[in-house]
Design a protein around this motif. Structure first.
Motif, PDB file in Angstrom:
ATOM      1  N   LEU A  74     -11.021  12.890 -24.855  1.00 12.83           N
ATOM      2  CA  LEU A  74     -12.140  13.580 -24.494  1.00 12.83           C
ATOM      3  C   LEU A  74     -12.114  14.145 -23.096  1.00 12.83           C
ATOM      4  O   LEU A  74     -12.366  15.174 -23.100  1.00 12.83           O
ATOM      5  N   GLU A  75     -11.693  13.293 -22.177  1.00 16.82           N
ATOM      6  CA  GLU A  75     -11.756  13.797 -20.679  1.00 16.82           C
ATOM      7  C   GLU A  75     -10.746  15.059 -20.591  1.00 16.82           C
ATOM      8  O   GLU A  75     -10.940  16.283 -19.988  1.00 16.82           O
ATOM      9  N   SER A  76      -9.521  14.761 -21.313  1.00 18.37           N
ATOM     10  CA  SER A  76      -8.541  15.914 -21.347  1.00 18.37           C
ATOM     11  C   SER A  76      -9.052  17.104 -21.823  1.00 18.37           C
ATOM     12  O   SER A  76      -8.926  18.276 -21.345  1.00 18.37           O
ATOM     13  N   ALA A  77      -9.788  16.980 -23.098  1.00 14.65           N
ATOM     14  CA  ALA A  77     -10.216  18.336 -23.911  1.00 14.65           C
ATOM     15  C   ALA A  77     -11.428  18.839 -23.203  1.00 14.65           C
ATOM     16  O   ALA A  77     -11.352  20.114 -23.354  1.00 14.65           O
ATOM     17  N   LEU A  78     -12.245  18.135 -22.582  1.00 17.90           N
ATOM     18  CA  LEU A  78     -13.338  18.384 -21.732  1.00 17.90           C
ATOM     19  C   LEU A  78     -12.921  19.377 -20.621  1.00 17.90           C
ATOM     20  O   LEU A  78     -13.259  20.394 -20.374  1.00 17.90           O
ATOM     21  N   GLY A  79     -11.979  18.848 -19.724  1.00 17.24           N
ATOM     22  CA  GLY A  79     -11.349  19.673 -18.764  1.00 17.24           C
ATOM     23  C   GLY A  79     -10.809  20.755 -19.209  1.00 17.24           C
ATOM     24  O   GLY A  79     -10.829  21.992 -18.446  1.00 17.24           O
ATOM     25  N   ASP A  80      -9.846  20.932 -20.366  1.00 16.55           N
ATOM     26  CA  ASP A  80      -9.562  22.350 -20.891  1.00 16.55           C
ATOM     27  C   ASP A  80     -10.681  23.116 -21.063  1.00 16.55           C
ATOM     28  O   ASP A  80     -10.505  24.438 -20.589  1.00 16.55           O
ATOM     29  N   LEU A  81     -11.816  22.742 -21.756  1.00 14.09           N
ATOM     30  CA  LEU A  81     -12.905  23.619 -22.078  1.00 14.09           C
ATOM     31  C   LEU A  81     -13.396  24.016 -20.836  1.00 14.09           C
ATOM     32  O   LEU A  81     -13.887  25.206 -20.905  1.00 14.09           O
ATOM     33  N   GLN A  82     -13.563  23.127 -19.757  1.00 16.96           N
ATOM     34  CA  GLN A  82     -14.345  23.847 -18.796  1.00 16.96           C
ATOM     35  C   GLN A  82     -13.528  24.876 -17.696  1.00 16.96           C
ATOM     36  O   GLN A  82     -14.027  25.703 -17.192  1.00 16.96           O
ATOM     37  N   LEU A  83     -12.223  24.442 -17.896  1.00 14.72           N
ATOM     38  CA  LEU A  83     -11.237  25.529 -17.337  1.00 14.72           C
ATOM     39  C   LEU A  83     -11.408  26.816 -18.077  1.00 14.72           C
ATOM     40  O   LEU A  83     -11.155  27.892 -17.374  1.00 14.72           O
ATOM     41  N   LEU A  84     -11.410  26.701 -19.357  1.00  7.95           N
ATOM     42  CA  LEU A  84     -11.461  27.857 -20.052  1.00  7.95           C
ATOM     43  C   LEU A  84     -12.867  28.766 -19.817  1.00  7.95           C
ATOM     44  O   LEU A  84     -12.824  29.937 -19.767  1.00  7.95           O
ATOM     45  N   MET A  85     -13.675  28.073 -19.807  1.00 10.33           N
ATOM     46  CA  MET A  85     -15.273  28.616 -19.510  1.00 10.33           C
ATOM     47  C   MET A  85     -15.067  29.322 -18.232  1.00 10.33           C
ATOM     48  O   MET A  85     -15.940  30.219 -18.162  1.00 10.33           O
ATOM     49  N   SER A  86     -14.284  29.041 -17.402  1.00  6.39           N
ATOM     50  CA  SER A  86     -14.232  29.914 -15.932  1.00  6.39           C
ATOM     51  C   SER A  86     -14.027  31.561 -16.292  1.00  6.39           C
ATOM     52  O   SER A  86     -14.413  32.150 -15.610  1.00  6.39           O
ATOM     53  N   ASP A  87     -13.229  31.413 -17.406  1.00  2.00           N
ATOM     54  CA  ASP A  87     -12.913  33.032 -17.853  1.00  2.00           C
ATOM     55  C   ASP A  87     -14.171  33.694 -18.511  1.00  2.00           C
ATOM     56  O   ASP A  87     -14.285  34.868 -18.464  1.00  2.00           O
ATOM     57  N   PHE A  88     -15.280  32.975 -18.707  1.00  2.78           N
ATOM     58  CA  PHE A  88     -16.247  33.578 -19.433  1.00  2.78           C
ATOM     59  C   PHE A  88     -17.565  33.626 -18.324  1.00  2.78           C
ATOM     60  O   PHE A  88     -18.664  33.663 -18.921  1.00  2.78           O
ATOM     61  N   GLU A  89     -17.192  33.252 -17.117  1.00  2.00           N
ATOM     62  CA  GLU A  89     -18.275  33.741 -16.164  1.00  2.00           C
ATOM     63  C   GLU A  89     -18.687  35.070 -15.987  1.00  2.00           C
ATOM     64  O   GLU A  89     -17.829  36.137 -16.062  1.00  2.00           O
ATOM     65  N   GLY A  90     -19.895  35.273 -15.960  1.00  2.48           N
ATOM     66  CA  GLY A  90     -20.438  36.802 -15.696  1.00  2.48           C
ATOM     67  C   GLY A  90     -21.386  37.047 -16.612  1.00  2.48           C
ATOM     68  O   GLY A  90     -21.720  36.534 -17.868  1.00  2.48           O
ATOM     69  N   ASP A  91     -22.265  38.329 -16.374  1.00  2.00           N
ATOM     70  CA  ASP A  91     -23.294  38.663 -17.288  1.00  2.00           C
ATOM     71  C   ASP A  91     -22.931  39.060 -18.556  1.00  2.00           C
ATOM     72  O   ASP A  91     -23.676  38.978 -19.452  1.00  2.00           O
ATOM     73  N   GLU A  92     -21.772  39.784 -18.674  1.00  2.95           N
ATOM     74  CA  GLU A  92     -21.338  40.444 -19.874  1.00  2.95           C
ATOM     75  C   GLU A  92     -21.100  39.149 -21.066  1.00  2.95           C
ATOM     76  O   GLU A  92     -21.113  39.488 -22.297  1.00  2.95           O
ATOM     77  N   PHE A  93     -20.857  37.908 -20.696  1.00  2.00           N
ATOM     78  CA  PHE A  93     -20.655  36.907 -21.465  1.00  2.00           C
ATOM     79  C   PHE A  93     -21.792  36.028 -21.657  1.00  2.00           C
ATOM     80  O   PHE A  93     -21.884  35.017 -22.513  1.00  2.00           O
ATOM     81  N   ALA A  94     -22.885  35.977 -20.902  1.00  2.00           N
ATOM     82  CA  ALA A  94     -23.866  35.133 -20.806  1.00  2.00           C
ATOM     83  C   ALA A  94     -24.695  35.091 -22.275  1.00  2.00           C
ATOM     84  O   ALA A  94     -25.062  33.953 -22.689  1.00  2.00           O
TER      85      ALA A  94
END
Length: 116
Positions: A74-94
């Motif tokens: 879970l810790e590994s998968a959560l880290g991967d998801l959080q890292l991927l979420m950095s690609d979705f920062e910004g108003d266009e993805f909100a």
């Protein structure tokens, strides 16, 4: 939606689903350990056969061994998801549903880790 963003959203859905599954697994194994502990205690209180008690201790040990493994995954998968979420920062993805679900899943997974 471009092919690149469609691919990124697909990866986001997959990683979100993985984290959700692992949160469920952690919850399930934790509940199983509680159930098996209660069963073992009631067997001991009822002076059950020594072999039955030993078998129940083994069942409890097996259930308990799964929790550290699930926590690590879970810790590994959560880290991967959080890292991927950095690609979705910004108003266009909100407002994207996948992003909202991923954020809710991150919050749920963090809470599950704190409880376990």
């Amino acid at each position: 939606m471009s092919d690149a963003s469609a691919s990124a959203f697909k990866e986001l859905r997959i990683k979100t689903s993985s984290v959700k599954r692992l949160v469920k697994d952690l919850s399930s194994y934790s509940a199983e350990v509680i159930k098996e502990t209660n069963k073992l205690e009631s067997m001991k209180a009822a002076s059950a056969d020594v072999h039955d008690v030993k078998h129940q201790e083994n069942v409890l040990a097996e259930a308990s061994m799964m929790i550290p493994d699930v926590k690590q995954r879970l810790e590994s998968a959560l880290g991967d998801l959080q890292l991927l979420m950095s690609d979705f920062e910004g108003d266009e993805f909100a407002e994207a549903e996948e992003v909202k679900i991923a954020n809710e899943t991150i919050d749920a997974a963090s809470a599950a880790q704190a409880e376990a």
